[in-house]
Scaffold this active site. Structure first.
Site, PDB file in Angstrom:
ATOM      1  N   GLU A 149     -10.817  -1.239   4.648  1.00 27.90           N
ATOM      2  CA  GLU A 149      -9.831  -1.169   5.644  1.00 27.90           C
ATOM      3  C   GLU A 149     -10.501  -1.632   7.034  1.00 27.90           C
ATOM      4  OE1 GLU A 149      -7.796   1.659   5.270  1.00 27.90           O
ATOM      5  OE2 GLU A 149      -5.680   0.574   6.652  1.00 27.90           O
ATOM      6  N   ASN A 191      -7.753   6.572  16.450  1.00 28.59           N
ATOM      7  CA  ASN A 191      -8.494   6.591  16.823  1.00 28.59           C
ATOM      8  C   ASN A 191      -9.547   7.820  17.015  1.00 28.59           C
ATOM      9  OD1 ASN A 191      -8.513   3.973  17.439  1.00 28.59           O
ATOM     10  ND2 ASN A 191      -8.831   3.901  19.639  1.00 28.59           N
ATOM     11  N   GLU A 192      -8.221   8.860  17.176  1.00 29.25           N
ATOM     12  CA  GLU A 192      -8.649  10.524  17.839  1.00 29.25           C
ATOM     13  C   GLU A 192      -9.342  10.480  16.504  1.00 29.25           C
ATOM     14  OE1 GLU A 192      -5.626   9.679  18.499  1.00 29.25           O
ATOM     15  OE2 GLU A 192      -6.385   9.590  20.381  1.00 29.25           O
ATOM     16  N   GLN A 241       1.140  -1.017   0.072  1.00 30.94           N
ATOM     17  CA  GLN A 241      -0.033  -0.394  -0.043  1.00 30.94           C
ATOM     18  C   GLN A 241       0.857   1.523   0.294  1.00 30.94           C
ATOM     19  OE1 GLN A 241      -2.412   0.555   3.256  1.00 30.94           O
ATOM     20  NE2 GLN A 241      -3.980   1.892   2.748  1.00 30.94           N
ATOM     21  N   GLY A 242       0.484   1.762  -1.176  1.00 30.75           N
ATOM     22  CA  GLY A 242       1.394   3.462  -0.853  1.00 30.75           C
ATOM     23  C   GLY A 242       0.457   4.705  -0.563  1.00 30.75           C
ATOM     24  N   TYR A 243      -0.297   4.645   0.603  1.00 35.58           N
ATOM     25  CA  TYR A 243      -1.011   6.067   0.829  1.00 35.58           C
ATOM     26  C   TYR A 243      -1.053   6.515   1.560  1.00 35.58           C
ATOM     27  CZ  TYR A 243      -5.459   4.227  -0.195  1.00 35.58           C
ATOM     28  OH  TYR A 243      -6.654   3.622  -1.146  1.00 35.58           O
ATOM     29  N   SER A 244       0.206   6.712   3.263  1.00 36.43           N
ATOM     30  CA  SER A 244       0.793   7.704   3.956  1.00 36.43           C
ATOM     31  C   SER A 244       2.296   7.683   2.987  1.00 36.43           C
ATOM     32  CB  SER A 244       1.241   6.844   5.574  1.00 36.43           C
ATOM     33  OG  SER A 244       0.105   6.669   6.042  1.00 36.43           O
TER      34      SER A 244
END
Lengths: 372, 397
Positions: free
Chosen positions: B244, B383-384, B126-129
């Protein structure tokens, strides 16, 4: 696996929600609380006409044979409206005990009019110094020929003032727990009436050598029935608390959107958003536990009591959390008698105490924790 | 309402359990049980077994070679896999890029990539962040400039899980720097063998090489490798994120972890009595038990809603928050239960093939897993972020 309601159940929910919205506004509620308690209220008579008083009882005793889901729907609607009627204390608990223990003569005398809404009852199961232990009973019942003589004291009996008769647990000479029905006004009884922290009518009941005919003895061994009925009551209370938690959350959310500080609605502040979401998470997790409790009523007693204790412990803690957050997020307003959410907060804290608080039920779960 | 599984569902559970007992290789089961990292070959061996059984692509419809399971079957399958110490299927191909290709991909892309995912020919990552775009994913800077039939891609991706084994990368790139943040993004499929790609390991605080940085330096990507229209990447990205988060509560894992904890704490002695009898410890176990009971019913509510035609919405955020918190608490309690035995750190055993005596092997992973589980409240939207999603979408704040 199914969480959907049947058509009948959806209708029940809609009817009751509408009724509560029409007849139990904050002002109407105040008036109901201040009204004399002896006669059944107009609302209670409407409940009777709608069959709500028959719902939680089996067809064998003249009820409608509703299941845990039906009970959940009713309780949730009552909790949402903070309806000041003793549905659990005056109907479900004493009625179910009568259904489980009374002979047909006793049922005709006490249960049938209860289901018709002609009178209400009360269950005196709690004693001073025994906290939530229904079996730490020192009230005594001694049999003399065909009569019983009862002496002792019962604490925090809900719906005491309105009840036509009281179901009282007492220790017998056999060592077993007996159950008696004492009509209001029986000589030797004295009542100390008061309100609970959330304005519910309650009182202490003192029995000073009360003499009763044998026909007023409902059971000479009530333990098993009492456990069943307390389980039912706890499941019902969890559902009631869900309704009250929903409304406390809704009112808090509405307040956050409406109230402005620093030129902005409170709802735009992230610290408050996340607090509000935490309330919502507690509500949804508790709803799951209330569903677990209400769908466990037909399970074998051990399994049922484990799940219901887990639910009551969990919902009790969530109820307190939501009550405290609702007050905090309303700021100074939340501290006032005038603010409706404060009454929900009080009811939610009362819920935690009623029929055993979260510590009491955590102990039950802990004692029965499966390690396998 | 009722919370019981139908006889058919119970029979399905028994079938899955039998299959796992027969088909899961003992050495892989043992590696998972002891919390050791799996080698690429371990993943592939297990996924080939699942593929042969027709159970690799649990989320896929039958037309693409899925088993045609509903949400209830998938839940049962996940739960049984966790209980049997089966490896989690590497999700990037089968559970993440595949649904995007099915929904937005061209027929050619579907015919080319889907069978290769099903047969484990391609290993996707995965190339997201990016270093500058974590929770604020749309702030990504990797640029793709069109040059004839190709995009020239330059930038840096990070937290690329198991990228060291992958031959394919799905990647969010900025194709239009002038459009508003979300509108200038496109979704590309990139061959990891392309010149200009460098993968560098990131070693996490538990000593593991699970994630990587991926550098893209003038990487040429054929235009036909774009999924959907140019500038439509954010739609694909959001669609993928809902997939996801499905099953992200990790309930099967939480159940297994609680079973393990209770068994451990009743065998380990504290002053001559089982640790589980120590009131302060027992209370935390009891509270974890309650949280799991609640989470299980909430999960079933979401599954039933999905089965009856609803879409997994913000409830999955709720499950993610509470599920990750619970799993973190269980990893904390497991570490505490082991006490001094949790202190030694054997990275060569946990992350490699070094042998270790049995006594140490049984407790070796507890601390590493405790630190590793911190990721649960960070990845897939911290989570925030989840709380802000609930505030926005459910509470409309």
């Amino acid at each position: 696996m199914d969480f959907a309601l049947t058509d009948e159940q959806r209708m029940l929910e809609e009817t009751l929600t509408r009724l509560v919205a029409d007849q139990v506004s904050p002002t109407q509620r105040r008036a109901m609380l201040d009204a004399p308690r002896q006669a059944p209220s107009t609302l209670w008579r409407t409940f009777a006409e709608l069959g709500l008083l028959h719902m939680p009882f089996s067809e064998a005793v003249g009820g409608l044979g509703g299941d845990g889901t039906d009970l959940m729907i009713i309780m949730q609607a009552l909790g949402r409206g903070l309806v000041p009627e003793a549905y659990v204390a005056g109907l479900v608990l004493p009625g179910q005990l009568l259904a489980l223990t009374a002979n047909s003569v006793q049922q005709t005398r006490w249960l049938a009019p209860l289901l018709e809404g002609e009178h209400q009852l009360a269950l005196a199961w709690q004693e001073h110094g025994a906290r939530y232990d229904a079996f730490a009973v020192s009230t005594q019942a001694i049999k003399h020929n065909v009569q019983w003589r009862l002496t002792g004291r019962k604490d925090v009996v809900l719906n005491l003032e309105a009840a036509a008769a009281y179901l009282v647990t007492a220790r017998l000479e056999s060592g077993k727990l007996g159950l008696f029905i004492l009509p209001a006004g029986t000589p030797g009884l004295s009542l100390h009436l008061y309100r609970t922290m959330d304005d519910q009518a309650a009182g202490d009941l003192t029995l000073d050598d009360v003499t009763l005919p044998d026909e007023n003895c409902l059971s000479e061994d009530v333990s098993e029935a009492l456990i069943d009925v307390l389980a039912l009551g706890r499941a019902a209370l969890c559902a009631d608390a869900i309704g009250a938690m929903e409304e406390a959350c809704d009112q808090t959310l509405a307040y956050l959107k409406d109230r402005k500080q620093f030129g902005l609605p409170l709802a735009t502040f992230q610290a408050l958003q996340h607090r509000m979401v935490d309330m919502h998470l507690h509500l949804e997790q508790s709803r799951s536990m209330a569903i677990l409790a209400c769908t466990s009523l037909s399970l074998p007693a051990d399994e049922r009591d484990y799940k219901i204790a887990a639910a009551k412990a969990y919902c009790g803690e969530s109820a307190r959390f939501i009550a405290e957050q609702a007050i905090q997020l309303h700021g100074g307003m939340g501290m006032t008698e005038e603010c409706h959410v404060a009454h929900y907060a009080k009811h939610l804290v009362m819920f935690d105490h009623y029929l055993g608080d979260s510590d009491y039920h955590l102990e039950t779960v802990s004692d029965q924790l499966s390690v396998a | 309402m009722n919370l019981t599984f139908s006889p058919e569902e119970q029979a399905f559970r028994a079938q899955v359990r039998r299959f796992l007992a027969d088909a899961l290789p003992g050495d892989i089961r043992e590696r998972v049980r002891l919390g050791r990292h799996l080698r690429a070959d371990d993943h592939l061996r297990w996924q080939n077994i699942l593929s042969a059984q027709g159970w690799l692509a649990a989320n896929w419809p039958t037309e693409h070679g899925g088993p045609g399971w509903g949400p209830v079957e998938r839940h049962i399958f996940d739960e049984e896999c966790a209980a049997a110490h089966a490896p989690t299927v590497v999700p990037f191909g089968v559970n993440m890029v595949a649904p995007v290709i099915m929904k937005f991909g061209s027929p050619e892309q579907q015919q080319h990539y889907l069978p290769r995912i099903l047969s484990n020919q391609d290993w996707w990552c995965q190339g997201y962040s990016e270093p500058g775009a974590g929770s604020d994913l749309a702030g990504l800077n990797t640029r793709a400039v069109r040059e004839g039939d190709h995009y020239i891609v330059n930038g840096q991706k990070t937290w690329t899980t198991l990228g060291q084994h992958a031959n394919m990368l799905f990647c969010l790139v900025r194709t239009n720097p002038d459009a508003k943040k979300q509108a200038g993004i496109s979704f590309l499929l990139i061959d990891m063998q392309s010149p200009g790609i460098t993968v560098r390991p990131i070693i996490t605080l538990d000593g593991a090489h699970e994630v990587n940085e991926v550098f893209l330096d003038n990487v040429r990507v054929p235009v036909e490798n774009r999924v959907g229209e140019e500038g439509q990447g954010w739609t694909c990205a959001k669609f993928l994120l809902t997939h996801e988060r499905t099953g992200i509560a990790g309930l099967g894992h939480a159940k297994q972890a609680l079973r393990h904890l209770k068994s451990l704490a009743s065998r380990i002695e504290h002053r001559g009595k089982p640790l589980l009898a120590l009131p302060s410890f027992r209370l935390r176990v009891v509270k974890a038990e309650l949280e799991l009971m609640a989470l299980e019913v909430t999960n079933l509510r979401v599954i039933a809603a999905t089965r009856d035609g609803g879409a997994p919405g913000a409830e999955s955020s709720l499950l993610k928050v509470r599920g990750s918190e619970l799993r973190q608490e269980l990893s904390e309690l497991t570490r505490r239960a082991l006490g001094p035995a949790a202190l030694p750190f054997f990275p060569d055993f946990l992350h490699g093939d070094a042998p270790l005596d049995d006594a140490n092997a049984q407790s070796a992973s507890a601390s590493a897993q405790y630190f590793n589980r911190r990721k649960l409240s960070i990845y897939g939207g911290a989570n925030e972020i989840q709380k802000s999603i609930v505030a926005k979408t459910i509470l409309e704040m």
